[in-house]
Scaffold this motif. Structure first.
Motif, mmCIF file in Angstrom:
data_model
loop_
_atom_site.group_PDB
_atom_site.id
_atom_site.type_symbol
_atom_site.label_atom_id
_atom_site.label_comp_id
_atom_site.label_asym_id
_atom_site.label_seq_id
_atom_site.Cartn_x
_atom_site.Cartn_y
_atom_site.Cartn_z
ATOM 1 N N ALA A 58 0.656 -1.326 0.018
ATOM 2 C CA ALA A 58 0.003 0.044 0.294
ATOM 3 C C ALA A 58 1.051 1.243 -0.418
ATOM 4 C CB ALA A 58 -0.934 0.536 1.090
ATOM 5 N N HIS A 59 1.588 1.282 0.564
ATOM 6 C CA HIS A 59 2.443 2.329 1.001
ATOM 7 C C HIS A 59 3.410 3.222 -0.786
ATOM 8 C CE1 HIS A 59 5.509 5.413 2.549
ATOM 9 N NE2 HIS A 59 6.100 4.886 1.736
ATOM 10 N N PHE A 60 4.281 1.128 -1.194
ATOM 11 C CA PHE A 60 4.558 1.197 -2.363
ATOM 12 C C PHE A 60 3.688 1.786 -3.390
ATOM 13 C CE2 PHE A 60 4.656 -0.020 -7.230
ATOM 14 C CZ PHE A 60 6.194 0.398 -7.075
ATOM 15 N N ARG A 61 2.002 1.684 -3.190
ATOM 16 C CA ARG A 61 1.770 2.101 -3.821
ATOM 17 C C ARG A 61 1.169 4.145 -4.166
ATOM 18 N NH1 ARG A 61 1.973 -1.315 -8.227
ATOM 19 N NH2 ARG A 61 1.539 -3.634 -7.637
ATOM 20 N N GLN A 62 1.186 4.274 -2.880
ATOM 21 C CA GLN A 62 1.355 5.836 -2.591
ATOM 22 C C GLN A 62 2.543 6.617 -3.507
ATOM 23 O OE1 GLN A 62 1.100 6.274 1.624
ATOM 24 N NE2 GLN A 62 -0.970 5.678 1.410
ATOM 25 N N LEU A 63 3.421 6.238 -3.013
ATOM 26 C CA LEU A 63 4.875 6.443 -3.705
ATOM 27 C C LEU A 63 4.734 6.602 -5.278
ATOM 28 C CD1 LEU A 63 7.706 4.784 -1.471
ATOM 29 C CD2 LEU A 63 6.741 6.856 -1.050
ATOM 30 N N GLU A 64 3.969 5.637 -5.703
ATOM 31 C CA GLU A 64 3.952 5.353 -7.584
ATOM 32 C C GLU A 64 3.015 6.541 -7.694
ATOM 33 O OE1 GLU A 64 1.623 1.418 -8.591
ATOM 34 O OE2 GLU A 64 3.525 0.427 -9.867
ATOM 35 N N GLY A 84 0.995 -2.595 -12.168
ATOM 36 C CA GLY A 84 0.180 -2.231 -11.411
ATOM 37 C C GLY A 84 0.173 -0.897 -11.279
ATOM 38 N N ILE A 85 -0.349 0.129 -12.113
ATOM 39 C CA ILE A 85 -0.395 1.913 -12.139
ATOM 40 C C ILE A 85 -1.982 1.373 -12.684
ATOM 41 C CG2 ILE A 85 0.753 1.463 -14.584
ATOM 42 C CD1 ILE A 85 1.733 4.415 -11.763
ATOM 43 N N GLY A 87 -3.527 -0.521 -10.886
ATOM 44 C CA GLY A 87 -4.944 -0.613 -10.127
ATOM 45 C C GLY A 87 -5.581 0.647 -9.741
ATOM 46 N N SER A 88 -5.519 1.785 -9.515
ATOM 47 C CA SER A 88 -5.337 2.958 -9.533
ATOM 48 C C SER A 88 -6.681 3.853 -10.353
ATOM 49 C CB SER A 88 -4.555 4.197 -8.375
ATOM 50 O OG SER A 88 -4.688 5.554 -8.483
ATOM 51 N N ALA A 89 -7.561 4.222 -9.561
ATOM 52 C CA ALA A 89 -8.201 4.980 -10.127
ATOM 53 C C ALA A 89 -7.846 6.371 -10.739
ATOM 54 C CB ALA A 89 -9.797 5.723 -10.331
ATOM 55 N N GLU A 90 -6.964 6.853 -9.708
ATOM 56 C CA GLU A 90 -6.387 8.480 -9.744
ATOM 57 C C GLU A 90 -4.529 8.287 -10.773
ATOM 58 O OE1 GLU A 90 -6.420 11.085 -8.380
ATOM 59 O OE2 GLU A 90 -4.464 12.652 -8.714
ATOM 60 N N ASN A 91 -4.434 7.072 -10.894
ATOM 61 C CA ASN A 91 -3.378 6.476 -12.292
ATOM 62 C C ASN A 91 -4.255 7.021 -13.502
ATOM 63 O OD1 ASN A 91 -1.782 5.936 -9.911
ATOM 64 N ND2 ASN A 91 -1.508 4.000 -9.861
ATOM 65 N N TRP A 92 -5.496 6.094 -13.864
ATOM 66 C CA TRP A 92 -5.288 6.219 -14.687
ATOM 67 C C TRP A 92 -6.547 7.966 -15.446
ATOM 68 C CZ3 TRP A 92 -5.868 3.312 -18.888
ATOM 69 C CH2 TRP A 92 -5.712 2.210 -18.879
ATOM 70 N N ARG A 93 -6.458 8.568 -14.168
ATOM 71 C CA ARG A 93 -7.503 10.031 -14.357
ATOM 72 C C ARG A 93 -5.379 10.981 -14.885
ATOM 73 N NH1 ARG A 93 -6.511 14.367 -12.173
ATOM 74 N NH2 ARG A 93 -5.904 14.436 -10.449
#
Ligand code: S3P
Length: 179
Positions: A58-64, A84-85, A87-93
């Motif tokens: 989860a921490h890694f995903r925040q850094l990502e 894994g980018i 996996g997050s709606a914010e990353n897509w945005r």
């Protein structure tokens, strides 16, 4: 400030060649290249494996996401993302807002031997067997399919993949730099 040209985000499963293709694409298009995982490692001064082990995924995903966000305001560049980018709606945005998203598709039979040669990926570690990584790929397929376009990379060299991307990005292909 609006960018004149969008960035190009390469997405795809681990071992799909994002970093290598990004480097070739950078040379072809004369654009800066950023490897998101390397950016995270440089900023945190920890390896991806250490980040996963000591601070958790989860921490890694925040850094990502933070790393991706920090690129948004930068010059248009070629970005090799981590598998894994998606996996997050914010990353897509963030990616959609700033660029074109290209999926480097590869069959499991292409990916697995490459993953076997590396022990640096916490989510595809040869010692853990391959069931979990295979399942992860299946789960992510519908997400990768949301890219702006896909290049089927099986049997192609990184240069051939990069050339296909350049071709697809040409306006006469019915695509424009700005969606
Ligand atoms: C991950 C892929 C890795 C890295 C991390 C997690 C994933 O990047 O970001 O180990 O969740 O698929 P690569 O796709 O470059 O191996």
């Amino acid at each position: 400030m609006a960018q004149l040209e969008p960035s190009i985000y390469l997405i795809g499963f681990m071992g799909s060649g994002k970093s290598t293709v990004a480097a070739v694409l950078g040379l072809l298009l004369q654009r800066p290249v950023v490897d998101l995982d390397m950016l995270i490692v440089t900023r945190s001064r920890r390896s991806i494996a250490t980040l996963f082990r000591d601070q958790g995924e989860a921490h890694f995903r925040q850094l990502e996401t933070e790393a991706l966000r920090s690129l948004s305001a930068a010059t248009a560049c070629i970005v090799a993302t981590g598998g894994g980018i998606v996996g997050s709606a914010e990353n897509w945005r963030l990616m959609r807002e700033n660029g074109v998203i290209v999926y480097l598709q590869a069959r499991w039979e292409t990916l697995q031997p490459r993953l076997q040669r590396s022990d640096e990926r916490p989510l595809a570690n040869p010692e853990q067997g391959w069931d979990a990584a295979y399942l992860l790929l299946q789960q992510r397929l519908p997400l990768y399919a949301q890219a702006d376009f896909t290049v089927v990379t099986d049997g192609l060299t990184p240069t051939q993949v990069a050339e296909q991307i350049v071709q697809q990005l040409q306006p006469d292909k019915g695509r424009s730099w700005n969606r």
